[in-house]
Design an enzyme around this catalytic site. Structure first.
Site, PDB file in Angstrom:
ATOM      1  N   HIS A 155       0.835  -1.205   0.000  1.00 17.74           N
ATOM      2  CA  HIS A 155       0.000   0.000   0.000  1.00 17.74           C
ATOM      3  C   HIS A 155       0.869   1.253   0.000  1.00 17.74           C
ATOM      4  O   HIS A 155       1.865   1.319   0.713  1.00 17.74           O
ATOM      5  CB  HIS A 155      -0.908   0.006   1.231  1.00 17.74           C
ATOM      6  CG  HIS A 155      -2.081   0.925   1.095  1.00 17.74           C
ATOM      7  ND1 HIS A 155      -1.960   2.305   1.164  1.00 17.74           N
ATOM      8  CD2 HIS A 155      -3.395   0.670   0.883  1.00 17.74           C
ATOM      9  CE1 HIS A 155      -3.153   2.847   1.005  1.00 17.74           C
ATOM     10  NE2 HIS A 155      -4.032   1.889   0.836  1.00 17.74           N
TER      11      HIS A 155
ATOM     12  N   GLY B 134       5.713  21.807  10.247  1.00 18.84           N
ATOM     13  CA  GLY B 134       6.883  20.977  10.450  1.00 18.84           C
ATOM     14  C   GLY B 134       7.989  21.265   9.458  1.00 18.84           C
ATOM     15  O   GLY B 134       7.846  22.089   8.550  1.00 18.84           O
TER      16      GLY B 134
ATOM     17  N   GLY C 274       8.728   9.650   8.715  1.00 15.20           N
ATOM     18  CA  GLY C 274       8.149  10.143   7.476  1.00 15.20           C
ATOM     19  C   GLY C 274       7.322  11.400   7.671  1.00 15.20           C
ATOM     20  O   GLY C 274       7.601  12.232   8.533  1.00 15.20           O
TER      21      GLY C 274
END
Length: 298
Positions: A82, A163, A171
């Site tokens: 996925h 961020g 990640g």
């Protein structure tokens, strides 16, 4: 009326079930939040989690889940079928009762800002919370996955909403707000991924198919299968049976059988009623004919 919100975090772990349980434990510790469902898939190496409760408590549970997932999941070591870009890959908020979508958007932005500031994880706002039109589509946000984003995050096009513009082992994460959807997968009895890609292209809205379907083909050749993995974003506009019948027709064109399907996570009763009435050929069926609805009033 008490406000109720659902959250469906997807984490990039579906094989180490002890790790999944550690992450779920963070959710279970938040008073006022109910863990409705979770489903781990080893081939996808992914777990889909459904939790519900009052908005502020749901946000707290999502925060704790993100923190624990960042601690336990290393994307440099992660492999799965996925698409993914983060340890906690996606966190959508869904209004259930007494809430406007705009409230979910505000909560998504608040959580995103905290994740970016305290955890230094890049955050992309998506769907109804998106700050750019192209980021409404999760597939576009996740383009290139973790590996590709390592480089492209430095470009202005891929600058996160919150961020740093650099990836650590956790990640990046997509946080947003959206209506309810159904994750519906159909398995084809073939290992030919090109057939799956052709069918997925034909059914998904972005390539000219059904506007309410997002789809991709996933290689499950170790099981002798190719999977058409779909997000049904509006099952009233495009019912589950319509997607299945389309895939049946296309698969028959390639001489490939349908060998099963699955629903990941939760599904609205109305969506399943539509399927039942279609295949049974029942006319004028009403939800009031559901025994449990009449007895328990749900």
């Amino acid at each position: 009326m008490v406000k109720i919100m659902e959250c469906i975090p997807n984490i990039s772990e579906g094989r180490r079930l002890d790790v999944v349980e550690e992450i779920l434990a963070e959710v279970r510790q938040v008073a006022g939040v109910t863990l409705l469902d979770y489903s781990s898939n080893a081939d996808h190496n992914r777990t889909v989690i459904s939790l519900i409760g009052e908005p502020e408590r749901v946000v707290e549970a999502a925060w704790r889940l993100i923190v624990k997932a960042a601690e336990k999941i290393d994307l440099d070591q992660h492999q799965g079928e996925h698409p993914r870009m983060g340890a906690t890959d996606v966190v959508p908020f869904v209004p259930i009762r007494g809430m406007a979508m705009e409230e979910c958007v505000d909560l998504a932005k608040g959580l995103g800002e905290r994740v970016g500031r305290e955890l230094l994880i890049p955050v992309y706002l998506y769907e109804k919370a998106a700050t750019r039109p192209e980021r409404r589509n999760l597939a576009e946000v996740r383009r290139g996955q973790y590996e590709g984003l390592k480089e492209s995050i430095r470009t202005s096009e891929r600058t996160p909403d919150y961020g740093p513009s650099v990836l650590g082992k956790a990640g990046a994460i997509a946080i947003g707000a959206r209506p309810p959807l159904v994750a519906f997968n159909v398995n084809l009895g073939t290992t030919n991924l090109e057939i799956g890609k052709a069918i997925a292209k034909g059914i998904r809205g972005s390539s000219g198919g059904f506007v309410n379907i997002k789809a991709l083909a996933i290689d499950l050749s170790e099981q002798g299968l190719v999977q058409i993995s779909m997000n049904m974003v509006d099952t009233q506009g495009t019912p589950l049976y319509r997607a299945l019948e389309f895939i049946k027709t296309e698969a028959a064109h390639f001489g490939v059988p349908i060998v099963g399907s699955e629903i990941v996570g939760l599904v609205p009763l109305e969506a399943m009623m539509d399927v039942a009435t279609y295949y049974l050929g029942v006319h004028d069926f009403s939800s009031e004919q559901i025994l449990e609805k009449r007895v328990f009033g749900f």
